[in-house]
Motif scaffolding. Sequence first.
Motif, PDB file in Angstrom:
ATOM      1  N   ALA A   1      93.276  20.018  52.686  1.00  0.00           N
ATOM      2  CA  ALA A   1      91.882  20.447  52.608  1.00  0.00           C
ATOM      3  C   ALA A   1      90.946  19.248  52.432  1.00  0.00           C
ATOM      4  CB  ALA A   1      91.698  21.433  51.461  1.00  0.00           C
ATOM      5  N   GLU A   2      89.776  19.338  53.037  1.00  0.00           N
ATOM      6  CA  GLU A   2      88.825  18.228  52.961  1.00  0.00           C
ATOM      7  C   GLU A   2      88.389  17.931  51.526  1.00  0.00           C
ATOM      8  OE1 GLU A   2      86.452  18.163  57.172  1.00  0.00           O
ATOM      9  OE2 GLU A   2      85.905  19.754  55.759  1.00  0.00           O
ATOM     10  N   ASN A   3      88.306  18.975  50.702  1.00  0.00           N
ATOM     11  CA  ASN A   3      87.878  18.753  49.325  1.00  0.00           C
ATOM     12  C   ASN A   3      89.014  18.290  48.410  1.00  0.00           C
ATOM     13  OD1 ASN A   3      89.281  21.172  49.238  1.00  0.00           O
ATOM     14  ND2 ASN A   3      87.835  22.192  47.869  1.00  0.00           N
ATOM     15  N   GLU A   4      90.223  18.086  48.991  1.00  0.00           N
ATOM     16  CA  GLU A   4      91.364  17.635  48.196  1.00  0.00           C
ATOM     17  C   GLU A   4      91.950  16.316  48.673  1.00  0.00           C
ATOM     18  OE1 GLU A   4      93.199  21.858  46.558  1.00  0.00           O
ATOM     19  OE2 GLU A   4      93.977  21.053  48.448  1.00  0.00           O
ATOM     20  N   ILE A   5      91.485  15.821  49.822  1.00  0.00           N
ATOM     21  CA  ILE A   5      92.093  14.618  50.395  1.00  0.00           C
ATOM     22  C   ILE A   5      91.926  13.411  49.475  1.00  0.00           C
ATOM     23  CG2 ILE A   5      90.024  14.163  51.795  1.00  0.00           C
ATOM     24  CD1 ILE A   5      93.709  13.218  52.580  1.00  0.00           C
ATOM     25  N   ALA A   6      90.778  13.262  48.842  1.00  0.00           N
ATOM     26  CA  ALA A   6      90.570  12.105  47.955  1.00  0.00           C
ATOM     27  C   ALA A   6      91.557  12.134  46.798  1.00  0.00           C
ATOM     28  CB  ALA A   6      89.137  12.101  47.430  1.00  0.00           C
ATOM     29  N   GLU A   7      91.795  13.315  46.259  1.00  0.00           N
ATOM     30  CA  GLU A   7      92.747  13.455  45.158  1.00  0.00           C
ATOM     31  C   GLU A   7      94.167  13.140  45.621  1.00  0.00           C
ATOM     32  OE1 GLU A   7      94.612  17.261  42.809  1.00  0.00           O
ATOM     33  OE2 GLU A   7      92.427  17.107  42.871  1.00  0.00           O
ATOM     34  N   VAL A   8      94.524  13.653  46.799  1.00  0.00           N
ATOM     35  CA  VAL A   8      95.878  13.451  47.311  1.00  0.00           C
ATOM     36  C   VAL A   8      96.175  11.976  47.534  1.00  0.00           C
ATOM     37  CG1 VAL A   8      97.397  13.832  49.303  1.00  0.00           C
ATOM     38  CG2 VAL A   8      96.117  15.741  48.333  1.00  0.00           C
ATOM     39  N   ILE A   9      95.292  11.280  48.207  1.00  0.00           N
ATOM     40  CA  ILE A   9      95.586   9.881  48.523  1.00  0.00           C
ATOM     41  C   ILE A   9      95.449   8.980  47.305  1.00  0.00           C
ATOM     42  CG2 ILE A   9      94.930  10.181  50.930  1.00  0.00           C
ATOM     43  CD1 ILE A   9      92.406   8.589  50.361  1.00  0.00           C
ATOM     44  N   SER A  10      94.741   9.460  46.281  1.00  0.00           N
ATOM     45  CA  SER A  10      94.665   8.707  45.033  1.00  0.00           C
ATOM     46  C   SER A  10      95.943   8.875  44.221  1.00  0.00           C
ATOM     47  CB  SER A  10      93.461   9.173  44.213  1.00  0.00           C
ATOM     48  OG  SER A  10      93.432   8.535  42.948  1.00  0.00           O
ATOM     49  N   GLU A  11      96.431  10.119  44.123  1.00  0.00           N
ATOM     50  CA  GLU A  11      97.636  10.395  43.344  1.00  0.00           C
ATOM     51  C   GLU A  11      98.889   9.851  44.023  1.00  0.00           C
ATOM     52  OE1 GLU A  11      97.751  11.462  40.435  1.00  0.00           O
ATOM     53  OE2 GLU A  11      96.027  12.734  40.017  1.00  0.00           O
ATOM     54  N   LEU A  12      98.920   9.913  45.349  1.00  0.00           N
ATOM     55  CA  LEU A  12     100.090   9.450  46.097  1.00  0.00           C
ATOM     56  C   LEU A  12      99.717   8.129  46.762  1.00  0.00           C
ATOM     57  CD1 LEU A  12     102.933  10.622  46.547  1.00  0.00           C
ATOM     58  CD2 LEU A  12     102.149  11.489  48.740  1.00  0.00           C
ATOM     59  N   GLY A  13      99.826   7.071  45.999  1.00  0.00           N
ATOM     60  CA  GLY A  13      99.325   5.787  46.442  1.00  0.00           C
ATOM     61  C   GLY A  13     100.261   5.020  47.360  1.00  0.00           C
ATOM     62  N   GLU A  14      99.784   3.873  47.787  1.00  0.00           N
ATOM     63  CA  GLU A  14     100.551   3.019  48.692  1.00  0.00           C
ATOM     64  C   GLU A  14     101.884   2.622  48.065  1.00  0.00           C
ATOM     65  OE1 GLU A  14      99.871  -1.044  51.379  1.00  0.00           O
ATOM     66  OE2 GLU A  14      98.218  -0.140  50.249  1.00  0.00           O
ATOM     67  N   GLY A  15     102.953   2.730  48.853  1.00  0.00           N
ATOM     68  CA  GLY A  15     104.283   2.384  48.377  1.00  0.00           C
ATOM     69  C   GLY A  15     105.085   3.554  47.856  1.00  0.00           C
ATOM     70  N   CYS A  16     104.452   4.732  47.718  1.00  0.00           N
ATOM     71  CA  CYS A  16     105.172   5.922  47.250  1.00  0.00           C
ATOM     72  C   CYS A  16     105.960   6.553  48.402  1.00  0.00           C
ATOM     73  CB  CYS A  16     104.187   6.957  46.702  1.00  0.00           C
ATOM     74  SG  CYS A  16     103.437   6.523  45.123  1.00  0.00           S
ATOM     75  N   LEU A  17     106.876   7.424  48.042  1.00  0.00           N
ATOM     76  CA  LEU A  17     107.680   8.147  49.022  1.00  0.00           C
ATOM     77  C   LEU A  17     107.092   9.517  49.273  1.00  0.00           C
ATOM     78  CD1 LEU A  17     110.613   8.072  50.517  1.00  0.00           C
ATOM     79  CD2 LEU A  17     111.236   9.675  48.688  1.00  0.00           C
ATOM     80  N   LEU A  18     107.049   9.907  50.543  1.00  0.00           N
ATOM     81  CA  LEU A  18     106.750  11.277  50.940  1.00  0.00           C
ATOM     82  C   LEU A  18     107.988  11.805  51.629  1.00  0.00           C
ATOM     83  CD1 LEU A  18     104.781  13.679  51.434  1.00  0.00           C
ATOM     84  CD2 LEU A  18     104.177  12.582  53.597  1.00  0.00           C
ATOM     85  N   TYR A  19     108.486  12.947  51.163  1.00  0.00           N
ATOM     86  CA  TYR A  19     109.693  13.535  51.741  1.00  0.00           C
ATOM     87  C   TYR A  19     109.366  14.914  52.296  1.00  0.00           C
ATOM     88  CZ  TYR A  19     114.421  15.245  52.377  1.00  0.00           C
ATOM     89  OH  TYR A  19     115.565  15.755  52.932  1.00  0.00           O
ATOM     90  N   ALA A  20     109.647  15.122  53.573  1.00  0.00           N
ATOM     91  CA  ALA A  20     109.400  16.414  54.231  1.00  0.00           C
ATOM     92  C   ALA A  20     110.718  17.040  54.624  1.00  0.00           C
ATOM     93  CB  ALA A  20     108.519  16.224  55.468  1.00  0.00           C
ATOM     94  N   SER A  21     110.915  18.284  54.228  1.00  0.00           N
ATOM     95  CA  SER A  21     112.182  18.964  54.489  1.00  0.00           C
ATOM     96  C   SER A  21     112.290  19.421  55.940  1.00  0.00           C
ATOM     97  CB  SER A  21     112.312  20.187  53.582  1.00  0.00           C
ATOM     98  OG  SER A  21     111.409  21.201  53.994  1.00  0.00           O
ATOM     99  N   GLU A  22     113.507  19.740  56.334  1.00  0.00           N
ATOM    100  CA  GLU A  22     113.755  20.315  57.649  1.00  0.00           C
ATOM    101  C   GLU A  22     113.272  21.765  57.655  1.00  0.00           C
ATOM    102  OE1 GLU A  22     114.979  18.942  60.314  1.00  0.00           O
ATOM    103  OE2 GLU A  22     116.026  17.142  59.642  1.00  0.00           O
ATOM    104  N   ALA A  23     112.949  22.277  58.849  1.00  0.00           N
ATOM    105  CA  ALA A  23     112.596  23.682  58.982  1.00  0.00           C
ATOM    106  C   ALA A  23     113.859  24.513  58.984  1.00  0.00           C
ATOM    107  CB  ALA A  23     111.801  23.918  60.264  1.00  0.00           C
ATOM    108  N   ARG A  24     113.700  25.830  58.828  1.00  0.00           N
ATOM    109  CA  ARG A  24     114.857  26.722  58.908  1.00  0.00           C
ATOM    110  C   ARG A  24     115.518  26.605  60.268  1.00  0.00           C
ATOM    111  NH1 ARG A  24     111.183  30.064  56.123  1.00  0.00           N
ATOM    112  NH2 ARG A  24     111.929  30.747  54.101  1.00  0.00           N
ATOM    113  N   ALA A  25     116.864  26.732  60.274  1.00  0.00           N
ATOM    114  CA  ALA A  25     117.593  26.673  61.528  1.00  0.00           C
ATOM    115  C   ALA A  25     117.381  27.972  62.298  1.00  0.00           C
ATOM    116  CB  ALA A  25     119.070  26.477  61.236  1.00  0.00           C
TER     117      ALA A  25
END
Length: 226
Positions: A202-226
């Motif tokens: 959401a546009e009103n949450e992007i600043a919070e997201v990129i602040s909390e999850l800063g440079e050098g952190c890991l983002l992990y995305a799961s696989e979809a259902r088979a």
Amino acid sequence: MDVSRRYFVGGAVAMVAGASASGVIAKPDNKIVWPNTTTPSEPAAPAVPAAPKLAERPPLLQAALAALDKHGSRVGNRQRIGVVDFTEHSSQKRFQIVDVAHGAILGSYLVAHGRGSDPRHTGWVERLSNRPGSNASCPGSFVIASRYYGKHGVSRRLMGLDPENNLALERAIVIHGASYVDRSLISAQGQIGRSLGCFAVAENEIAEVISELGEGCLLYASEARA
């Protein structure tokens, strides 16, 4: 179902995978209550619950922590991780930011998946792809890269660390804000909109997201259902 409740409430988050847990971890928003002391001059030592065993951790969190260990040399900030559950519907808050050391969920967010992953626009991910031009989301481990200002405003680049997402930087798969990620759309059409493969919030949450999850952190995305 709110992903935060499904995956994290009721279970403690240990220190980074492979490291020994220490200290006491409480459920989000709850306080740990120490037992009453029986001898005022010599307070009883607080009861410390055993660290959670690997088998007690939610599967998605286990996978994210394992990825943190696997890519440790390329992840400069191990204090926080982002976890996206592509098996959940887009109407759910399936993007979590977790403080690994303290077991706290710092935020839960709606996040879009790519058009190529949901061609019928049902809100469910049907397929994932690393192919340029697919407009699909890709799974796996990403390291958060530089912050920049682009056509969607303030955003963060992502570098894919696995074979299934190693073209993320080339494909311009990033974290950005978007007007089509909004709760009002869920009421109107049952799901949020779709991106071109990016992790759009959401546009009103992007600043919070990129602040909390800063440079050098890991983002992990799961696989979809088979």
